[in-house]
Design an enzyme around this catalytic site. Structure first.
Site, PDB file in Angstrom:
ATOM      1  N   CYS A  63       0.828  -1.206   0.000  1.00 47.01           N
ATOM      2  CA  CYS A  63       0.000   0.000   0.000  1.00 47.01           C
ATOM      3  C   CYS A  63       0.859   1.251   0.000  1.00 47.01           C
ATOM      4  O   CYS A  63       2.073   1.182   0.154  1.00 47.01           O
ATOM      5  CB  CYS A  63      -0.855  -0.007   1.260  1.00 47.01           C
ATOM      6  SG  CYS A  63      -1.681  -1.571   1.508  1.00 47.01           S
TER       7      CYS A  63
ATOM      8  N   ARG B   2       1.444   2.053  -6.040  1.00 53.22           N
ATOM      9  CA  ARG B   2       1.776   1.040  -5.037  1.00 53.22           C
ATOM     10  C   ARG B   2       0.584   0.161  -4.691  1.00 53.22           C
ATOM     11  O   ARG B   2       0.755  -0.886  -4.067  1.00 53.22           O
ATOM     12  CB  ARG B   2       2.290   1.707  -3.764  1.00 53.22           C
ATOM     13  CG  ARG B   2       3.480   2.631  -3.974  1.00 53.22           C
ATOM     14  CD  ARG B   2       3.823   3.365  -2.706  1.00 53.22           C
ATOM     15  NE  ARG B   2       4.257   2.454  -1.683  1.00 53.22           N
ATOM     16  CZ  ARG B   2       5.520   2.084  -1.506  1.00 53.22           C
ATOM     17  NH1 ARG B   2       6.447   2.568  -2.292  1.00 53.22           N
ATOM     18  NH2 ARG B   2       5.856   1.233  -0.578  1.00 53.22           N
TER      19      ARG B   2
ATOM     20  N   TRP C  94      -3.530  -1.989  -1.394  1.00 54.81           N
ATOM     21  CA  TRP C  94      -3.396  -3.182  -2.229  1.00 54.81           C
ATOM     22  C   TRP C  94      -3.789  -4.320  -1.301  1.00 54.81           C
ATOM     23  O   TRP C  94      -3.086  -4.629  -0.337  1.00 54.81           O
ATOM     24  CB  TRP C  94      -1.945  -3.359  -2.692  1.00 54.81           C
ATOM     25  CG  TRP C  94      -1.753  -4.468  -3.670  1.00 54.81           C
ATOM     26  CD1 TRP C  94      -2.104  -4.479  -4.993  1.00 54.81           C
ATOM     27  CD2 TRP C  94      -1.116  -5.742  -3.439  1.00 54.81           C
ATOM     28  NE1 TRP C  94      -1.740  -5.669  -5.574  1.00 54.81           N
ATOM     29  CE2 TRP C  94      -1.155  -6.470  -4.653  1.00 54.81           C
ATOM     30  CE3 TRP C  94      -0.547  -6.359  -2.323  1.00 54.81           C
ATOM     31  CZ2 TRP C  94      -0.630  -7.770  -4.778  1.00 54.81           C
ATOM     32  CZ3 TRP C  94      -0.019  -7.651  -2.443  1.00 54.81           C
ATOM     33  CH2 TRP C  94      -0.068  -8.333  -3.669  1.00 54.81           C
TER      34      TRP C  94
ATOM     35  N   ASN D  76       0.983  -0.315   6.077  1.00 50.48           N
ATOM     36  CA  ASN D  76       1.461  -0.978   4.853  1.00 50.48           C
ATOM     37  C   ASN D  76       2.291  -2.176   5.313  1.00 50.48           C
ATOM     38  O   ASN D  76       3.301  -1.998   6.000  1.00 50.48           O
ATOM     39  CB  ASN D  76       2.329  -0.019   4.036  1.00 50.48           C
ATOM     40  CG  ASN D  76       3.055  -0.745   2.915  1.00 50.48           C
ATOM     41  OD1 ASN D  76       2.583  -1.765   2.427  1.00 50.48           O
ATOM     42  ND2 ASN D  76       4.226  -0.238   2.559  1.00 50.48           N
ATOM     43  N   GLY D  77       1.851  -3.381   4.967  1.00 52.44           N
ATOM     44  CA  GLY D  77       2.584  -4.569   5.409  1.00 52.44           C
ATOM     45  C   GLY D  77       1.613  -5.662   5.812  1.00 52.44           C
ATOM     46  O   GLY D  77       0.421  -5.598   5.482  1.00 52.44           O
TER      47      GLY D  77
ATOM     48  N   GLU E 164       9.930 -12.157 -20.761  1.00 48.84           N
ATOM     49  CA  GLU E 164       9.549 -10.774 -20.433  1.00 48.84           C
ATOM     50  C   GLU E 164       8.393 -10.303 -21.320  1.00 48.84           C
ATOM     51  O   GLU E 164       7.455  -9.661 -20.848  1.00 48.84           O
ATOM     52  CB  GLU E 164      10.756  -9.832 -20.584  1.00 48.84           C
ATOM     53  CG  GLU E 164      10.483  -8.361 -20.331  1.00 48.84           C
ATOM     54  CD  GLU E 164      10.068  -8.015 -18.909  1.00 48.84           C
ATOM     55  OE1 GLU E 164       9.617  -6.875 -18.695  1.00 48.84           O
ATOM     56  OE2 GLU E 164      10.140  -8.893 -18.026  1.00 48.84           O
TER      57      GLU E 164
ATOM     58  N   LYS F 248       4.883  -8.997 -19.936  1.00 52.35           N
ATOM     59  CA  LYS F 248       4.362  -7.656 -20.244  1.00 52.35           C
ATOM     60  C   LYS F 248       2.929  -7.758 -20.784  1.00 52.35           C
ATOM     61  O   LYS F 248       2.037  -7.033 -20.381  1.00 52.35           O
ATOM     62  CB  LYS F 248       5.244  -6.953 -21.302  1.00 52.35           C
ATOM     63  CG  LYS F 248       6.515  -6.308 -20.796  1.00 52.35           C
ATOM     64  CD  LYS F 248       6.357  -5.077 -19.984  1.00 52.35           C
ATOM     65  CE  LYS F 248       6.459  -5.243 -18.520  1.00 52.35           C
ATOM     66  NZ  LYS F 248       7.382  -5.916 -17.744  1.00 52.35           N
TER      67      LYS F 248
ATOM     68  N   GLU G 140       0.628  -8.695 -17.998  1.00 45.86           N
ATOM     69  CA  GLU G 140       0.463  -7.609 -17.013  1.00 45.86           C
ATOM     70  C   GLU G 140      -0.533  -6.555 -17.479  1.00 45.86           C
ATOM     71  O   GLU G 140      -1.385  -6.112 -16.720  1.00 45.86           O
ATOM     72  CB  GLU G 140       1.814  -6.940 -16.745  1.00 45.86           C
ATOM     73  CG  GLU G 140       2.764  -7.713 -15.858  1.00 45.86           C
ATOM     74  CD  GLU G 140       4.113  -7.000 -15.708  1.00 45.86           C
ATOM     75  OE1 GLU G 140       4.617  -6.888 -14.572  1.00 45.86           O
ATOM     76  OE2 GLU G 140       4.655  -6.549 -16.741  1.00 45.86           O
TER      77      GLU G 140
ATOM     78  N   HIS H  93       8.146 -29.711 -27.557  1.00 40.90           N
ATOM     79  CA  HIS H  93       8.062 -30.693 -26.452  1.00 40.90           C
ATOM     80  C   HIS H  93       6.826 -30.453 -25.589  1.00 40.90           C
ATOM     81  O   HIS H  93       6.785 -30.873 -24.424  1.00 40.90           O
ATOM     82  CB  HIS H  93       9.326 -30.616 -25.577  1.00 40.90           C
ATOM     83  CG  HIS H  93      10.588 -30.910 -26.340  1.00 40.90           C
ATOM     84  ND1 HIS H  93      10.859 -32.136 -26.887  1.00 40.90           N
ATOM     85  CD2 HIS H  93      11.614 -30.095 -26.685  1.00 40.90           C
ATOM     86  CE1 HIS H  93      12.030 -32.075 -27.509  1.00 40.90           C
ATOM     87  NE2 HIS H  93      12.500 -30.851 -27.406  1.00 40.90           N
TER      88      HIS H  93
ATOM     89  N   LYS I 239       3.406  -1.845  -7.949  1.00 40.88           N
ATOM     90  CA  LYS I 239       4.720  -1.529  -8.507  1.00 40.88           C
ATOM     91  C   LYS I 239       5.826  -2.329  -7.855  1.00 40.88           C
ATOM     92  O   LYS I 239       6.712  -2.858  -8.515  1.00 40.88           O
ATOM     93  CB  LYS I 239       4.997  -0.032  -8.395  1.00 40.88           C
ATOM     94  CG  LYS I 239       6.273   0.413  -9.054  1.00 40.88           C
ATOM     95  CD  LYS I 239       6.191   0.257 -10.544  1.00 40.88           C
ATOM     96  CE  LYS I 239       7.507   0.312 -11.254  1.00 40.88           C
ATOM     97  NZ  LYS I 239       7.518  -0.300 -12.537  1.00 40.88           N
TER      98      LYS I 239
HETATM   99  C1  BG6 Z   1       6.292  -6.454  -9.320  1.00 42.20           C
HETATM  100  C2  BG6 Z   1       6.185  -5.394 -10.408  1.00 42.20           C
HETATM  101  O1  BG6 Z   1       5.464  -6.130  -8.246  1.00 42.20           O
HETATM  102  O2  BG6 Z   1       7.632  -6.541  -8.837  1.00 42.20           O
HETATM  103  C3  BG6 Z   1       7.106  -5.811 -11.537  1.00 42.20           C
HETATM  104  O3  BG6 Z   1       4.834  -5.293 -10.862  1.00 42.20           O
HETATM  105  C4  BG6 Z   1       8.538  -5.950 -11.017  1.00 42.20           C
HETATM  106  O4  BG6 Z   1       7.067  -4.851 -12.569  1.00 42.20           O
HETATM  107  C5  BG6 Z   1       8.635  -6.857  -9.795  1.00 42.20           C
HETATM  108  O5  BG6 Z   1       9.340  -6.453 -12.036  1.00 42.20           O
HETATM  109  C6  BG6 Z   1       9.980  -6.712  -9.109  1.00 42.20           C
HETATM  110  O6  BG6 Z   1      10.103  -5.390  -8.652  1.00 42.20           O
HETATM  111  P1  BG6 Z   1      11.518  -4.745  -8.300  1.00 42.20           P
HETATM  112  O7  BG6 Z   1      11.176  -3.366  -7.855  1.00 42.20           O
HETATM  113  O8  BG6 Z   1      12.116  -5.571  -7.209  1.00 42.20           O
HETATM  114  O9  BG6 Z   1      12.359  -4.745  -9.547  1.00 42.20           O
END
Ligand code: BG6
Length: 603
Positions: A2, A27, A74, A100-101, A477, A481, A484, A500, A598
């Site tokens: 959060c 966040r 979150w 937050n936690g 990746e 993406k 996501e 396979h 994030k």
């Molecule tokens: C996720 C993010 O929560 O954490 C991703 O949505 C990110 O984009 C991943 O790659 C790792 O985050 P960080 O800040 O440790 O690179």
């Protein structure tokens, strides 16, 4: 994970808090709320949804008062409901809290407290635990309550009996204080306070701070702490969209500059290797390294996988890569001369932080490649390399991923030159790195072409991403993406692995994005033929010197030739643009995709 903001001072708290919450929304954005303490009363506003919904659908921005706390959520414990939205008030009505936690032992504490709870959250339990200990001494009550807590927290607490005071504390979750003549602000991250002040104090684990409009006292395990005030060089406009529609788009198009910034001042005078000022290790210690272990999560794990291949190929140094959360509990043997490096753009991802601490507990030195200056991982690592990519607001990592790839390539060159790579090959590698911004610019100019291809396939429900060698992690990746920001099911595989198993997914409804380059091209062409034989659509991404045999691909995107070690960076730009335009075509919020955050500060 959060975002939390609190303020006590001369100005109207709700304004400062709402502004801060808007900047922290990356966040967590399930729900938002604030509480202002005035005239011995908590004035509360809560709303499921974004901060803008809180402003539109409640009187949050009209609440007057100079002491307040605010939160953007979150969800961890309890569904996304108004009742579970922070701030929480104790059943006695005296204590208000944002958190937050995760309080891991919240259930046993809940049973111990025996009060009627209004929400399903662990936070409300902590709120009532503080109220349980409160006998007139606010600080003592918070200290006593926290002594029973297991888990992680960044909290801000108000008590009705102390209208101009806030108590904040942290363990595991990030928390900073911003000091200004107008009052003191507490937040999860600098971006929330930068419009008020650039003077910040980074709180450490177990710090408890008592804050008034003009002062703050930090204690840690009953010891008084002298605060270290740092001036941060964050710019408010960093988090402005400028001419772009979305932060993801802005951050994709910023990459020629962010790649330049990651390399600035880091080439040797003879232009044949890299220099890093912050490793905090002697050249001899680096020469003694006989193994490297890379750690990360999400995109940072993918950056580690590319870096593994480059260090092994160019420096002939064995490398292991682990998901940080698995490494933490794997208890694997690590030799004394193994160098551990963790990748984390936010520097706050708790899985990576705790993996680093686990390695440090075993007396290993851990370096960190981090973007956020002053973040936890940066401050607790033995040494490291800052990415200098500026604030990344789009939740799906783009510019920070490619700057991690560049730093990974520079580390590979550094160790290669340390271990015998020739001067000539070193100069070639450095020149290859220096060409990157121009080559990336050339790919960005193809955005209309890439947009058309993304729109053509945007309504497909499944995608395969296929690449070989150092392009395999980019297949991972690319798939991440797309997942996501478009919620389309996508998987990445080494191209040869497709036959396979994953080939079972292939039909006209499951397109494959295939990375082609001049190494083992014939093998990749065979994979494309196997797809075409089953009526699968092929979108080929290749480079100028590797033409695709006619009729083998339905769509082709060509990236410029570059040093072989740096191809992962150029191919990444293409999959970022495909994901961005797919998300836009599907009318989705690419900056704040559902269920994501994030960086995640809960395990
Ligand atoms: C996720 C993010 O929560 O954490 C991703 O949505 C990110 O984009 C991943 O790659 C790792 O985050 P960080 O800040 O440790 O690179």
């Amino acid at each position: 994970m959060c975002g939390i903001v609190a303020y006590v001072g001369k100005q109207n708290a709700s304004q400062i808090i709402l502004e801060g919450l808007k900047r922290l929304e990356y966040r967590g954005y399930d729900s938002a709320g604030l509480a202002i303490l005035k005239d011995n009363e908590f004035k509360i506003a809560k709303q499921v949804g974004r901060v803008k919904d809180l402003i539109t659908h409640t009187n949050a921005s009209k609440i007057v008062g100079t002491t307040g706390i605010g939160h953007t959520r979150w969800a961890t414990h309890g569904a996304v409901t108004e009742a579970n939205t922070h701030p929480h008030i104790s059943s006695c009505g005296k204590i208000a809290i944002i958190h937050n936690g995760v309080i891991e032992n919240y259930y046993s504490l809940k049973k111990f407290l025996n009060v009627k709870f209004k929400s399903e959250t662990d936070t409300e339990v902590l709120c009532n635990l503080i109220a349980h200990f409160y006998k007139g001494n606010f600080l003592q009550a918070v200290t006593d309550a926290l002594s029973l807590v297991e888990g992680t927290y960044g909290i801000c607490v108000m008590c009705k009996d102390f209208p101009d005071e806030i108590i904040a504390a942290r363990l595991g979750s990030p928390l900073i204080i911003g000091a200004s003549k107008e009052g003191n602000v507490i937040a999860s991250c600098v971006s929330a306070i930068i419009s008020l002040t650039d003077k910040v104090i980074y709180l450490n684990d177990n710090d408890i701070v008592h804050i008034t409009p003009t002062n703050f006292n930090i204690i840690n395990n009953l010891e008084k702490i002298t605060p270290i005030i740092q001036t941060v060089n964050w710019k408010v406009e960093d988090s402005d969209l400028k001419q772009y529609k979305h932060f993801m788009q802005k951050e994709i198009f910023e990459q020629p500059t962010t790649i330049e910034d990651a390399m600035r001042g880091r080439f040797s005078a003879d232009n044949s290797t890299c220099v890093f000022g912050g490793l905090n290790l002697t050249e001899q210690e680096l020469r003694n390294v006989d193994r490297i272990h890379l750690l990360g999560c999400g995109s940072a794990w993918h950056a580690s996988l590319v870096t593994e291949q480059l260090i092994e190929k160019y420096a002939q140094l064995p490398v292991d890569v682990d998901y940080a959360h698995e490494f933490r509990y794997r208890d694997m043997p690590i030799s004394d001369n193994t160098l551990l490096i963790c990748f984390s753009q936010s520097g706050e991802t708790i899985d990576t932080l705790l993996a680093m601490k686990e390695a440090q507990r075993k007396r290993h030195k851990v370096l960190a490649v981090v973007n956020v200056v002053g973040s936890n991982i940066a401050r607790q690592a033995h040494g490291g390399i800052y990415q200098h990519a500026g604030t990344e607001i789009g939740v799906a990592s783009t510019k920070c991923f490619t700057s991690q790839l560049v730093i990974g390539a520079m580390l590979a060159l550094y160790f290669a030159r340390l271990r015998g790579m020739s001067y000539e090959l070193g100069v070639q590698f450095v020149n290859g790195l220096k060409q990157l911004p121009t080559l990336i610019e050339a790919i960005l100019q193809q955005h209309e072409h890439i947009k058309k291809i993304a729109e053509k396939y945007a309504h497909k429900k499944n995608f395969l991403f296929l690449g070989r060698l150092n392009l395999f992690p980019i297949a991972l990746e690319g798939a991440l993406k797309l997942k996501e920001v478009s919620y389309i099911h996508a998987e990445g595989y080494p191209a040869a692995e497709m036959k396979h198993g994953p080939i079972a997914l292939i039909n006209e409804h499951c397109p494959s994005i295939v990375f082609v380059n001049n190494s083992i091209v014939n093998k990749v062409v065979s994979s494309m033929q196997e797809i075409k034989a089953r009526h699968g659509k092929v979108i080929a991404i290749t480079n100028s010197s590797t033409p695709i045999p006619t009729g083998l691909a339905d769509d082709v995107i060509i990236v410029p030739d570059c040093h072989e070690a740096l191809q992962p960076i150029l191919y990444t730009i293409v999959v970022q643009l495909i994901s961005y335009y797919t998300s836009i075509t599907l009318n989705l919020d690419c900056d704040k995709p559902r269920n994501l955050a994030k960086s995640v500060t809960v395990e």
